[in-house]
Design an enzyme around this catalytic site. Sequence first.
Site, PDB file in Angstrom:
ATOM      1  CD  GLU B  68      -2.596  -1.252   2.636  1.00 25.80           C
ATOM      2  OE1 GLU B  68      -4.023  -1.632   2.509  1.00 25.80           O
ATOM      3  OE2 GLU B  68      -1.632  -1.268   3.773  1.00 25.80           O
ATOM      4  N   GLY B 238      -7.958  -6.220  13.140  1.00 31.61           N
ATOM      5  CA  GLY B 238      -8.587  -5.929  11.791  1.00 31.61           C
ATOM      6  C   GLY B 238      -8.098  -5.101  11.123  1.00 31.61           C
ATOM      7  CG  ASP B 239      -4.763  -4.073   9.913  1.00 30.71           C
ATOM      8  OD1 ASP B 239      -5.262  -4.981   9.038  1.00 30.71           O
ATOM      9  OD2 ASP B 239      -3.693  -3.533   9.225  1.00 30.71           O
TER      10      ASP B 239
END
Lengths: 356, 356
Positions: B68, B238-239
Amino acid sequence: MPFSAPAPSHLAFVPFVSVQNMMALVHTIGIETFLRELGEYLEADFKRWPEFDKTPRVAAHSAEGVIELMPTSDSSLYGFKYVNGHPKNMKEGLQTVTAFGMLADVASGYPVLLSEMTLLTALRTAATSAMAAKYLAPANAKTMAIIGNGAQSEFQAMAFREIVGIQALRLYDLDRAASEKCARNLSGQGFDITICKTSEEAVEGADIITTVTADKQCATILSDNMVGAGIHINAVGGDCPGKTELQRDILLRSTIFAEYPPQTRIEGEIQQLPEDHPVTELWQVINGEAKGRASDSQITLFDSVGFAIEDFSALRYVRDKLEATGLYEKLDMVADPDDPRDLFGMLQRSKGTDTP
Amino acid sequence: MPFSAPAPSHLAFVPFVSVQNMMALVHTIGIETFLRELGEYLEADFKRWPEFDKTPRVAAHSAEGVIELMPTSDSSLYGFKYVNGHPKNMKEGLQTVTAFGMLADVASGYPVLLSEMTLLTALRTAATSAMAAKYLAPANAKTMAIIGNGAQSEFQAMAFREIVGIQALRLYDLDRAASEKCARNLSGQGFDITICKTSEEAVEGADIITTVTADKQCATILSDNMVGAGIHINAVGGDCPGKTELQRDILLRSTIFAEYPPQTRIEGEIQQLPEDHPVTELWQVINGEAKGRASDSQITLFDSVGFAIEDFSALRYVRDKLEATGLYEKLDMVADPDDPRDLFGMLQRSKGTDTP
């Protein structure tokens, strides 16, 4: 109580090509060979264009300029370039465009190359233009007009001689000092060089017209009456919203080729045309799926804005040259604890060791 | 005929903070002070949240993980982070997450800092969590459960002690060795530490529950019956799409706070909920526009996925510490010819000079 930090593994070190090493790499390989081989890497990647993840560049615009990230990837390598465009920089003695880029391993996400890309972008832009012209310019093109004689102009000249066979250059710039700088830099390279007083004079007898000016505005560098039948136009300078170089009528008479139309329609010359104006994708010409130049009288136009895959090809080329030349440093850029879950322990154990 | 290359100007050199220098910087400042001051930088930037250019991160997904780019900018500085997430890396002895980032001057586009961000991301993630908890956790919270005891766990513990006042830790991990590593690293830091056999045991008596597991799948780390009234949940693990840690019923009982909802709805716990489920933006709590914790019995949930502005704050903090500490190198990363239009001349003149 200080512990000694274990030496990081080889993956923690990222090869870095500085500006000095990039220049040394160009000289070691020879700029002509560099441009030709880079053109071959570009051609190989354009041929497998559908294999790449493609996305328009991510741009942050400000009053003075733009900062962009240009990512792409295939199944094994990921690459991106950081690049700015600040036309007002020149007046302050700074580069209009500076850039750096990196490659990473898709399977692990670890960086495998960091490189300066100001020089490398100049080289890949020229090699891309020349590669396109190989397919689009009239046969046996020998004379090229270069309108705009800034930082990119000599690279265009060198790439067009090596890849297309250009021998004569007709230079024009609003600032004659820029043309003189260009002519001086290219003296002794065997070109037949003419500095022209107007752009009209520059395009006389030219087989190829390269426009590569830097003003961030809609300028008319080329007007319709200047463009005769059979010409190839290599339009490099118009590369962001609101920045174009060609009169709209020229576009309507030309067969237009683009790198990645979703980006070119925003940034290129064709931002002046309706969304559905026909454009041929360059990669399809290169892999034989679409026609390049179809007749001697056709006007062909490469509406170049630069695309992430070209930077990817250039980084891939540089990476392949590193082992043989050793022209890189190793950067301690990736934290690499012995136990990947023990980042905190690595930090703790480094306490009290000498700082580098 | 070799010319001697002129020395590049100071702008051609970009300060670079290596992993070794980042570790030395943390030790020089002290990790507690580092986390507290970093929290202050984060708070200052959250308070002026509307001033930033915001865009969801640009992600390249592959079978093994994700790479990313996370850019943001205000009117004077531009920053971005490169970061990967490869859960399978750990089995191969590699980091799940590695990162580096940079700051640039908006006015010129020139880079002003390049930094490792694997360690810095761990520090900023922990500082952001603790900053959020300062506004959302029950008053006088002293005990925190940490479920998932990997690379991020100790940083969370240190930040929550420094910023929130946490004294007791209840650790749980599927792999007991990870909990033992975490407890060992934090021994001597004055925490009251309990290693638990189940997550149910870990949450007993906890005021705050931090979930920070690494599996890229929808797992149920916390089920509804484990969460009592008044708890603050700090959901860090949680990503990304398809990766959540909390049972949906917990979300329905909680007041949910997020960094940047357009991104959190894709990547966070709330990807389990309808698009229009109410979420409070954390920056509005911090600048007083929205309410944080409203009652002793409320369940608050910080659905943390990490946002570019947090990296920007962290890079800004590191940059402000460089002059006093000198803990950086200078990278020859930006080509800087005397005449900005004379890039080719700079390349030519470097020929025959010694390679570095």
